[in-house]
Design a protein around this motif. Sequence first.
Motif, PDB file in Angstrom:
ATOM      1  N   TYR A   1       0.816  -1.213   0.000  1.00  0.00           N
ATOM      2  CA  TYR A   1       0.000   0.000   0.000  1.00  0.00           C
ATOM      3  C   TYR A   1       0.852   1.267   0.000  1.00  0.00           C
ATOM      4  CZ  TYR A   1      -3.134   3.712   1.426  1.00  0.00           C
ATOM      5  OH  TYR A   1      -3.824   4.901   1.484  1.00  0.00           O
ATOM      6  N   GLU A   2       1.844   1.335   0.857  1.00  0.00           N
ATOM      7  CA  GLU A   2       2.639   2.562   0.959  1.00  0.00           C
ATOM      8  C   GLU A   2       3.329   2.887  -0.364  1.00  0.00           C
ATOM      9  OE1 GLU A   2       5.307   2.618   4.223  1.00  0.00           O
ATOM     10  OE2 GLU A   2       3.740   2.392   5.747  1.00  0.00           O
ATOM     11  N   GLU A   3       3.889   1.868  -1.011  1.00  0.00           N
ATOM     12  CA  GLU A   3       4.549   2.107  -2.301  1.00  0.00           C
ATOM     13  C   GLU A   3       3.538   2.533  -3.356  1.00  0.00           C
ATOM     14  OE1 GLU A   3       7.270  -0.244  -5.648  1.00  0.00           O
ATOM     15  OE2 GLU A   3       6.408  -1.325  -3.940  1.00  0.00           O
ATOM     16  N   LEU A   4       2.389   1.853  -3.400  1.00  0.00           N
ATOM     17  CA  LEU A   4       1.368   2.208  -4.382  1.00  0.00           C
ATOM     18  C   LEU A   4       0.878   3.636  -4.169  1.00  0.00           C
ATOM     19  CD1 LEU A   4      -0.798  -1.054  -4.457  1.00  0.00           C
ATOM     20  CD2 LEU A   4       0.740  -0.243  -6.240  1.00  0.00           C
ATOM     21  N   LYS A   5       0.684   4.017  -2.920  1.00  0.00           N
ATOM     22  CA  LYS A   5       0.170   5.361  -2.636  1.00  0.00           C
ATOM     23  C   LYS A   5       1.211   6.419  -2.927  1.00  0.00           C
ATOM     24  CE  LYS A   5      -3.501   7.549  -1.519  1.00  0.00           C
ATOM     25  NZ  LYS A   5      -4.687   7.425  -2.385  1.00  0.00           N
ATOM     26  N   MET A   6       2.471   6.107  -2.706  1.00  0.00           N
ATOM     27  CA  MET A   6       3.535   7.053  -3.015  1.00  0.00           C
ATOM     28  C   MET A   6       3.623   7.286  -4.524  1.00  0.00           C
ATOM     29  SD  MET A   6       7.609   6.782  -2.197  1.00  0.00           S
ATOM     30  CE  MET A   6       7.762   5.326  -3.244  1.00  0.00           C
ATOM     31  N   LEU A   7       3.442   6.217  -5.299  1.00  0.00           N
ATOM     32  CA  LEU A   7       3.533   6.328  -6.754  1.00  0.00           C
ATOM     33  C   LEU A   7       2.246   6.853  -7.380  1.00  0.00           C
ATOM     34  CD1 LEU A   7       5.366   2.955  -7.489  1.00  0.00           C
ATOM     35  CD2 LEU A   7       6.362   5.246  -7.525  1.00  0.00           C
TER      36      LEU A   7
ATOM     37  N   PRO B   1      -7.560   6.414  -5.542  1.00  0.00           N
ATOM     38  CA  PRO B   1      -8.142   5.666  -4.422  1.00  0.00           C
ATOM     39  C   PRO B   1      -7.704   4.195  -4.459  1.00  0.00           C
ATOM     40  CG  PRO B   1      -9.821   6.956  -5.572  1.00  0.00           C
ATOM     41  CD  PRO B   1      -8.602   6.958  -6.437  1.00  0.00           C
ATOM     42  N   LEU B   2      -7.085   3.747  -3.384  1.00  0.00           N
ATOM     43  CA  LEU B   2      -6.686   2.349  -3.220  1.00  0.00           C
ATOM     44  C   LEU B   2      -7.397   1.843  -1.971  1.00  0.00           C
ATOM     45  CD1 LEU B   2      -2.900   2.920  -3.901  1.00  0.00           C
ATOM     46  CD2 LEU B   2      -4.455   1.694  -5.418  1.00  0.00           C
ATOM     47  N   LEU B   3      -8.532   1.217  -2.167  1.00  0.00           N
ATOM     48  CA  LEU B   3      -9.456   0.948  -1.072  1.00  0.00           C
ATOM     49  C   LEU B   3      -9.438  -0.523  -0.679  1.00  0.00           C
ATOM     50  CD1 LEU B   3     -12.434   2.988  -2.557  1.00  0.00           C
ATOM     51  CD2 LEU B   3     -10.599   3.820  -1.075  1.00  0.00           C
ATOM     52  N   LEU B   4      -9.421  -0.765   0.626  1.00  0.00           N
ATOM     53  CA  LEU B   4      -9.544  -2.123   1.153  1.00  0.00           C
ATOM     54  C   LEU B   4     -10.871  -2.221   1.881  1.00  0.00           C
ATOM     55  CD1 LEU B   4      -8.415  -4.937   1.767  1.00  0.00           C
ATOM     56  CD2 LEU B   4      -7.325  -3.965   3.813  1.00  0.00           C
ATOM     57  N   ARG B   5     -11.721  -3.122   1.428  1.00  0.00           N
ATOM     58  CA  ARG B   5     -13.038  -3.318   2.018  1.00  0.00           C
ATOM     59  C   ARG B   5     -13.077  -4.706   2.664  1.00  0.00           C
ATOM     60  NH1 ARG B   5     -13.091   1.359   1.724  1.00  0.00           N
ATOM     61  NH2 ARG B   5     -14.377   2.711   0.401  1.00  0.00           N
TER      62      ARG B   5
END
Length: 229
Positions: free
Chosen positions: A36-42, A47-51
């Motif tokens: 998640y951290e790498e995806l959000k930084m890039l 929106p990268l959502l976990l449900r």
Amino acid sequence: MSWKASLSRHLPVVRFFGCPKSPASRGIIGWYSKNYEELKMLNPTMPLLLRCSDNAMPAITTQLSFTTSHLLNYMLQQNKFQNTDGSINEERTAAAKKFLGYLNDPQLKKEYEVSRWNSPGFDPQRPFLEEDQPDWKTDPKISKDLSRYIEINDELDATWNTITSGPDNEFTRAENGLLMCQRVDLWCAGEAEVEAALKHLLNLGKECNDLEPDTPEYITEFYPGASDL
């Protein structure tokens, strides 16, 4: 460049689903937590959502802008045009190929668009035209000016009516089937399978979505710097 950095250029959102109590969701939740951290930084604006919920089916979903071409190609490739006995319906199959031929013919599409304006002051695609002026095709001047437009339009309408005339809501079920391509179920999948599924959705996004901003060819506005510099 890492494929992860291109996610936001082709996918508007990515949703991860899983059950925190189920071993079947261990792969998807584990991959999300580690990346998640790498995806959000890039992709800071994506929106990268976990449900998570009890008994949730582990899956990844996104949004894809399917076109008529995608739908018809899907129906042809999956042999969706069928008779009630399960055999292939040649008439609807031929109609779909014919309609795809129109969509892939830039000259015919241009002729259709240009001929639309052959009658000055009249637009055959004006909203509510059929309600306000239902007999416009019987007008001698308009019908003469728009003869080519009417010919192409009637042919397209007839072809489309053939395509959508299948039994048992064939066309609607195919639309729903194509929409399910926006989702990849990952029951008991490992982290490698989760990553492969996301790459698969990314490749579909490259084909279906157009999210990259249109960079202007020329500078249209210029703001000078501070006056004391």
